[in-house]
Motif scaffolding. Structure first.
Motif, short mmCIF file in Angstrom:
data_model
loop_
_atom_site.label_atom_id
_atom_site.label_comp_id
_atom_site.label_asym_id
_atom_site.label_seq_id
_atom_site.Cartn_x
_atom_site.Cartn_y
_atom_site.Cartn_z
N ALA A 336 1.06 -1.42 0.50
CA ALA A 336 -0.21 -0.16 0.17
C ALA A 336 0.74 1.24 0.09
CB ALA A 336 -0.73 -0.11 0.85
N LEU A 337 2.27 1.59 0.33
CA LEU A 337 2.91 2.32 0.74
C LEU A 337 4.07 2.94 -0.51
CD1 LEU A 337 4.53 1.55 3.93
CD2 LEU A 337 2.77 3.62 3.43
N PRO A 338 4.63 2.07 -1.86
CA PRO A 338 4.66 0.87 -1.69
C PRO A 338 5.63 1.12 -1.26
CG PRO A 338 4.40 2.10 -4.05
CD PRO A 338 4.06 2.86 -2.78
N VAL A 339 6.40 0.33 -0.56
CA VAL A 339 8.26 -0.12 0.00
C VAL A 339 8.56 -1.27 0.21
CG1 VAL A 339 8.13 2.70 0.91
CG2 VAL A 339 7.27 0.30 2.35
N HIS A 340 9.46 -1.60 0.46
CA HIS A 340 10.11 -3.02 0.21
C HIS A 340 9.51 -3.40 1.97
CE1 HIS A 340 12.30 -6.97 0.80
NE2 HIS A 340 12.49 -6.44 -0.15
N PRO A 341 9.00 -4.24 2.27
CA PRO A 341 8.72 -4.95 3.17
C PRO A 341 9.51 -4.63 4.25
CG PRO A 341 7.87 -6.99 1.85
CD PRO A 341 8.71 -6.17 0.51
N ASN A 342 11.31 -4.98 3.77
CA ASN A 342 12.24 -4.45 5.06
C ASN A 342 12.10 -2.93 5.24
OD1 ASN A 342 12.64 -7.13 5.26
ND2 ASN A 342 14.96 -7.30 4.12
N THR A 343 12.05 -2.08 4.40
CA THR A 343 12.10 -1.04 4.37
C THR A 343 11.21 -0.57 5.29
OG1 THR A 343 12.78 -0.68 2.94
CG2 THR A 343 11.76 1.19 3.96
N LEU A 344 9.61 -1.40 5.24
CA LEU A 344 8.29 -0.97 5.87
C LEU A 344 9.27 -1.22 7.81
CD1 LEU A 344 5.41 -0.38 6.88
CD2 LEU A 344 4.55 -2.52 6.58
N ARG A 345 9.56 -1.98 7.44
CA ARG A 345 10.11 -2.93 9.09
C ARG A 345 11.13 -2.13 9.66
NH1 ARG A 345 10.30 -7.80 6.15
NH2 ARG A 345 8.78 -9.13 6.59
N TYR A 346 11.89 -1.85 9.10
CA TYR A 346 12.91 -0.76 9.84
C TYR A 346 12.32 0.34 10.32
CZ TYR A 346 16.18 2.97 9.80
OH TYR A 346 16.84 4.29 10.95
N ARG A 347 10.98 1.16 9.60
CA ARG A 347 10.55 2.39 10.29
C ARG A 347 9.51 2.06 10.99
NH1 ARG A 347 8.42 4.55 3.89
NH2 ARG A 347 10.61 4.95 2.90
N LEU A 348 9.56 1.02 11.23
CA LEU A 348 8.26 0.86 12.65
C LEU A 348 9.48 0.08 13.46
CD1 LEU A 348 5.99 -2.18 10.82
CD2 LEU A 348 5.56 -0.07 11.60
N ARG A 349 10.34 0.12 13.46
CA ARG A 349 11.54 -0.47 14.53
C ARG A 349 12.00 1.82 15.20
NH1 ARG A 349 13.15 -4.41 10.97
NH2 ARG A 349 15.06 -3.29 11.02
N ARG A 350 11.98 1.55 14.37
CA ARG A 350 12.15 3.51 14.22
C ARG A 350 11.37 3.76 15.61
NH1 ARG A 350 16.28 5.42 15.90
NH2 ARG A 350 15.83 6.91 14.92
N PHE A 351 9.52 3.63 14.67
CA PHE A 351 8.97 4.50 15.12
C PHE A 351 9.02 3.92 16.98
CE2 PHE A 351 4.51 4.11 17.04
CZ PHE A 351 4.36 5.28 17.63
N GLU A 352 9.32 2.59 17.48
CA GLU A 352 8.79 1.98 18.42
C GLU A 352 10.91 2.27 19.39
OE1 GLU A 352 7.17 -2.27 17.81
OE2 GLU A 352 9.48 -2.13 17.96
N ASP A 353 11.49 2.73 18.31
CA ASP A 353 12.85 3.48 19.38
C ASP A 353 12.69 5.17 19.57
OD1 ASP A 353 14.34 1.28 19.28
OD2 ASP A 353 15.06 1.75 17.18
N LEU A 354 12.13 5.23 18.75
CA LEU A 354 11.34 7.15 19.24
C LEU A 354 10.54 7.41 20.28
CD1 LEU A 354 11.81 8.03 15.40
CD2 LEU A 354 13.72 8.98 17.38
N THR A 355 10.34 6.32 20.24
CA THR A 355 8.20 6.82 21.56
C THR A 355 8.93 6.06 22.49
OG1 THR A 355 7.20 5.11 20.40
CG2 THR A 355 6.70 6.91 19.67
N GLY A 356 9.51 4.67 22.75
CA GLY A 356 9.73 3.70 23.19
C GLY A 356 8.78 2.74 23.89
N CYS A 357 8.36 3.01 22.67
CA CYS A 357 6.85 1.82 23.17
C CYS A 357 6.74 0.63 21.77
CB CYS A 357 5.54 2.55 22.72
SG CYS A 357 5.51 2.94 20.91
N SER A 358 6.14 -0.55 22.12
CA SER A 358 6.29 -1.53 21.48
C SER A 358 5.00 -1.48 20.28
CB SER A 358 5.87 -2.75 22.84
OG SER A 358 6.13 -4.01 21.82
N LEU A 359 4.79 -1.91 19.80
CA LEU A 359 3.34 -2.00 18.80
C LEU A 359 3.10 -3.61 18.90
CD1 LEU A 359 4.95 0.05 15.49
CD2 LEU A 359 3.03 0.00 16.56
N ASP A 360 3.81 -3.92 19.47
CA ASP A 360 2.75 -5.35 19.72
C ASP A 360 2.33 -5.24 21.28
OD1 ASP A 360 3.99 -6.84 18.01
OD2 ASP A 360 5.46 -7.90 18.97
N SER A 361 1.84 -4.51 21.38
CA SER A 361 0.86 -4.09 22.81
C SER A 361 -0.19 -3.63 22.00
CB SER A 361 1.66 -2.63 23.78
OG SER A 361 1.10 -2.52 24.78
#
Length: 379
Positions: A336-361
């Motif tokens: 949908a973005l469109p980007v490579h799945p690994n690019t998306l995973r990287y950005r999601l991890r950076r979100f968790e790092d920047l906010t100190g939260c887990s998207l599994d919660s």
């Protein structure tokens, strides 16, 4: 000195007036259903007056101007108020003139008029018919305009009473019934905001939709918006128009439906939404849109850290938004973005790092959904 042919014919016709009235009423009753709402006495009195008018025309030898035929104006206005359409009024008048024509022909033979006098006087009577018809059309058109204006005024007063909360209980039900709203049918309150500053096009579109549905709707422009009571869910009128609906309720509960419609309008405006929206469409977002303190808290927790990252922060926020919209499916979100799945995973991890939260919660997912869906659109 012998009486003039016109006087003889007028006298003979006048004597037949009661019988003509009874005959015409019977024909109208058998052929024009809308006249069921008109009392028999009114119909017969109208026919008798037409007979007397024709008698006057025969005696005078001239036809008055259409605007001077008082009976046509009074009768037309009365039938318009009784809801008789103009084509039925004209149909009834043709019955009257047909019966008068037959009576004139019989009376002419009875009083011994020759053919020339008979034709001349019948022609005069039909000239009166043309003048009468012209007055009916003019009066009905004016009555139609007046009735439409009166209906619009009463509709606006009704809706204003609902909006400001002054119309409730038995008074509400009485006013709704006066506007011919069906007491057996649930109705939605409606608040609508047009894309521009003119509510006219939106009002007309909603009125067109109402005309296609069964039942009666009441709609009016109130300031720069449209308010209404409708027995159906409208279709979308345009991407930028917003139509907010309250729940479908009995007439006596319309005031509560209007309060809900206003809440939906306010929340949808806050969310930047258009289209047709009801409370069930917004769900938790309707309440979240009004949670000012929580908005501020979540803005600081989830959006402020991204804002500090400049353009990259925008990409991260977009990645999280699409990821949640795709029910946390990395493959679908990446397409949908469109980007490579690994690019998306990287950005999601950076979100968790920047906010100190887990998207599994689960709690984080709720809060981030709140922040991205609500807080990002509020000041």
């Amino acid at each position: 000195m012998p009486a003039r042919p016109a006087e003889l014919l007028a006298g003979a016709l006048a004597a037949r007036a009661p019988g003509i009235a009874a005959q015409v009423h019977a024909r109208i009753t058998a052929n024009i259903p809308t006249y069921d709402r008109v009392p028999r006495a009114e119909v017969q009195a109208s026919v008798v007056q037409i007979v007397h008018d024709v008698c006057g025309v025969l005696r005078a030898g001239t036809v008055p101007e259409p605007g001077l035929i008082v009976q046509a104006e009074e009768s037309s206005r009365a039938r318009a108020k009784q809801g008789v359409p103009i084509h039925d009024i004209m149909h009834a008048f043709r019955f009257s003139m047909g019966a008068i024509r037959d009576a004139l022909a019989a009376a002419a033979a009875e009083v011994g008029l020759d053919a020339a006098d008979t034709v001349g006087l019948l022609t005069l009577a039909w000239s009166y018919s043309d003048a009468y018809t012209g007055n009916v059309v003019a009066v009905y058109r004016q009555s139609d305009i007046e009735n439409a204006l009166d209906q619009a005024r009463r509709a606006q007063q009704f809706l204003l009473g609902l909006l400001d909360g002054t119309l409730t209980g038995a008074e509400l039900t009485l006013a709704a019934t006066a506007l011919v709203l069906d007491p057996e049918t649930p109705h939605h309150a409606l608040r609508a905001r047009p894309a521009g500053t003119d509510p006219g096009p939106l009002l007309r579109e909603l009125q067109r939709q109402a005309a296609r549905h069964r039942g009666v709707a009441v709609l009016a422009a109130i300031g720069a918006q449209v308010a209404g009571v409708v027995p159906f869910r409208p279709e979308a009128t345009g991407e930028a128009d917003l139509v907010a609906l309250g729940p479908a309720v009995p007439l006596e509960r319309l005031d509560g439906s209007f309060r809900t419609a206003q809440a939906v309008l306010t929340a949808s405006t806050t969310l930047g939404l258009g289209g047709v929206r009801a409370l069930e469409d917004l769900s938790w977002r309707a309440a979240a849109a009004h949670a000012g303190e929580v908005n501020g808290l979540l803005r600081e927790r989830y959006l402020a850290p991204l804002a500090d990252q400049g353009d990259f922060g925008v990409l991260v926020r977009e990645a999280v938004t699409v990821y949640l919209a795709q029910d946390r499916s990395v493959p679908r979100a990446a397409r949908a973005l469109p980007v490579h799945p690994n690019t998306l995973r990287y950005r999601l991890r950076r979100f968790e790092d920047l906010t100190g939260c887990s998207l599994d919660s689960t709690e984080t997912i709720v809060e981030v959904s709140f922040a991205l869906g609500i807080t990002a659109r509020t000041p």
